[in-house]
Design an enzyme around this catalytic site. Structure first.
Site, PDB file in Angstrom:
ATOM      1  N   GLY A  50     -11.805  28.847  -2.635  1.00  0.00           N
ATOM      2  CA  GLY A  50     -11.712  28.732  -1.177  1.00  0.00           C
ATOM      3  C   GLY A  50     -10.984  27.428  -0.879  1.00  0.00           C
ATOM      4  O   GLY A  50     -11.321  26.374  -1.448  1.00  0.00           O
ATOM      5  N   ASP A 240      -4.984  29.794   3.504  1.00  0.00           N
ATOM      6  CA  ASP A 240      -4.758  28.871   2.387  1.00  0.00           C
ATOM      7  C   ASP A 240      -3.595  27.924   2.641  1.00  0.00           C
ATOM      8  O   ASP A 240      -3.516  26.859   2.032  1.00  0.00           O
ATOM      9  CB  ASP A 240      -4.515  29.654   1.097  1.00  0.00           C
ATOM     10  CG  ASP A 240      -5.822  30.234   0.592  1.00  0.00           C
ATOM     11  OD1 ASP A 240      -6.244  31.284   1.103  1.00  0.00           O
ATOM     12  OD2 ASP A 240      -6.444  29.610  -0.286  1.00  0.00           O
TER      13      ASP A 240
HETATM   14  O1  MRU Z   1      -8.750  32.956  -4.373  1.00  0.00           O
HETATM   15  P1  MRU Z   1      -9.769  32.362  -3.450  1.00  0.00           P
HETATM   16  O2  MRU Z   1     -11.095  33.011  -3.567  1.00  0.00           O
HETATM   17  O3  MRU Z   1      -9.829  30.861  -3.556  1.00  0.00           O
HETATM   18  O4  MRU Z   1      -9.175  32.716  -2.036  1.00  0.00           O
HETATM   19  C1  MRU Z   1      -9.844  32.332  -0.887  1.00  0.00           C
HETATM   20  C2  MRU Z   1      -9.188  32.756   0.352  1.00  0.00           C
HETATM   21  O5  MRU Z   1      -8.129  33.365   0.381  1.00  0.00           O
HETATM   22  C3  MRU Z   1      -9.827  32.299   1.601  1.00  0.00           C
HETATM   23  O6  MRU Z   1      -9.722  33.231   2.617  1.00  0.00           O
HETATM   24  C4  MRU Z   1      -9.121  31.008   2.017  1.00  0.00           C
HETATM   25  O7  MRU Z   1      -9.105  30.100   0.951  1.00  0.00           O
HETATM   26  C5  MRU Z   1      -9.714  30.401   3.166  1.00  0.00           C
HETATM   27  S1  MRU Z   1     -11.248  29.659   2.748  1.00  0.00           S
HETATM   28  C6  MRU Z   1     -11.855  28.956   4.097  1.00  0.00           C
END
Ligand code: MRU
Length: 351
Positions: A50, A240
């Site tokens: 995240g 992200d």
């Molecule tokens: O691959 P991840 O689990 O790190 O991806 C997370 C996401 O895409 C979330 O939606 C994003 O990081 C926003 S977290 C507040």
């Protein structure tokens, strides 16, 4: 509600403890880390994940590395510190919060390089703690702005996990949901499972259920039917990296949800802190998309492979949602509406 401790720096700042998110929802297990390679691996393997949580973790990781290297001379300390920051930065490319936090730690080290090394390390610990505290505050403010977009009885669809597990506190996309609950509003959340790593099913459903927020888990390919049946009044997702024109990268599948939402006339919001806004990236075309192990698709979550090993697989971890599909961006500084290129610059050009 009892929230799990997602990322925690030890009192002596010599290690960082994370909740291992690859073990949820069936096992609440913690890992204590201090070596560069295991810190890198924790990000790469999504044990901590995240965008905002990765940023906070990276800051604490650098504080730990600094605190464990105070026996080095000043010049060697700084060189090693910068090399380790660059190394951690190679773990995942898409979430800008990682490089943002590492950059901030490097700047702090440079600004205090004349101090004796133990004092310099202490400044780095304080900076990492400040990043954590600011992140919590930003999530709370995102919730305060975001809840103004929610009405009594709303159904909200979300994708992946942009909850407290991804952010250390309230979360981003979930922050308005927690605030709605605090205000006594009745909402219902529809959580996309989010293939292939199931962050929606394993994490979002889990954390909302534990918080007492009504949640229904659906497979990704069910978003259209729940929208068509009138169950969804808005979509709220995390991000992200938000480019200068409002295009944004988020977990793979997000752009498909945005296209569906437009078809059904449903408002579509992304929510994120200023550390996710990257005005140096002009548009979504300039965002690097992380490619992950193809076996995540075919065999990782199954007792037996569900796709023959010899069949080629394609596993981009993120996609980019075009700003034209976005109703608004909710940040800790306010709700940003189109034109995003103009309005993002107004709020964030001087950060
Ligand atoms: O691959 P991840 O689990 O790190 O991806 C997370 C996401 O895409 C979330 O939606 C994003 O990081 C926003 S977290 C507040």
């Amino acid at each position: 509600m009892q929230k799990l401790n997602v990322v925690r720096l030890a009192d002596d700042a010599r290690s960082v403890t994370i909740l291992d998110q690859t073990r949820l929802p069936n096992h609440e297990e913690y890992l204590t880390l201090k070596e560069p390679q295991e810190l890198w691996q924790a990000i790469k393997s999504l044990q901590v994940r995240g965008a905002p949580a990765i940023g906070v973790f990276a800051a604490y990781a650098m504080a730990v590395l600094a605190e464990n290297e105070t026996d080095l001379g000043p010049a060697e300390f700084l060189t090693t510190f910068n090399e380790q920051a660059d190394y951690l930065n190679t773990s995942r490319p898409t979430a800008v919060n990682l490089s943002w936090a590492l950059q901030r730690m490097k700047k702090t080290a440079a600004a205090h390089q004349d101090l004796p090394v133990p004092e310099l390390a202490q400044c780095l610990v304080e900076e990492a703690r400040a990043i954590d505290a600011e992140n919590r505050e930003m999530c709370r403010k995102i919730g305060e702005y975001g809840v103004t977009l929610i009405h009594e009885g709303d159904g909200i669809l979300t994708h992946c996990n942009a909850g407290y597990l991804a952010c250390v506190d309230y979360g981003t996309a979930t922050a308005p949901m927690y605030m709605a609950q605090e205000k006594g509003l009745h909402i219902h959340v529809w959580s996309d499972e989010t293939r292939p790593l199931l962050q929606g099913a394993r994490l979002t459903s889990y954390e909302l259920y534990k918080a007492g927020i009504p949640v229904t888990s659906i497979c990704d390919n069910m978003a259209s039917i729940v929208m068509k049946q009138g169950k969804i009044q808005c979509v709220m997702v995390g991000c992200d990296r938000i480019a200068a024109n409002g295009d944004f990268a988020n977990k793979i599948g997000t752009s498909g949800v945005a296209i569906l939402a437009e078809h059904y006339g449903i408002p579509f919001y992304t929510l994120g802190p200023s550390s996710t806004i990257d005005l140096s990236t002009p548009s979504g075309d300039d965002i690097r998309i992380e490619m992950r192990d193809p076996e995540e698709i075919g065999s990782m979550w199954y007792k037996e492979p569900m796709i023959l090993p010899e069949i080629e697989k394609f596993n981009p971890a993120f996609d980019v949602t075009d700003h034209s599909l976005l109703t608004a961006i909710v940040t800790e500084k306010g709700i940003v509406y189109p034109p995003f290129d103009v309005n993002l610059k107004k709020l964030f050009a001087n950060q």
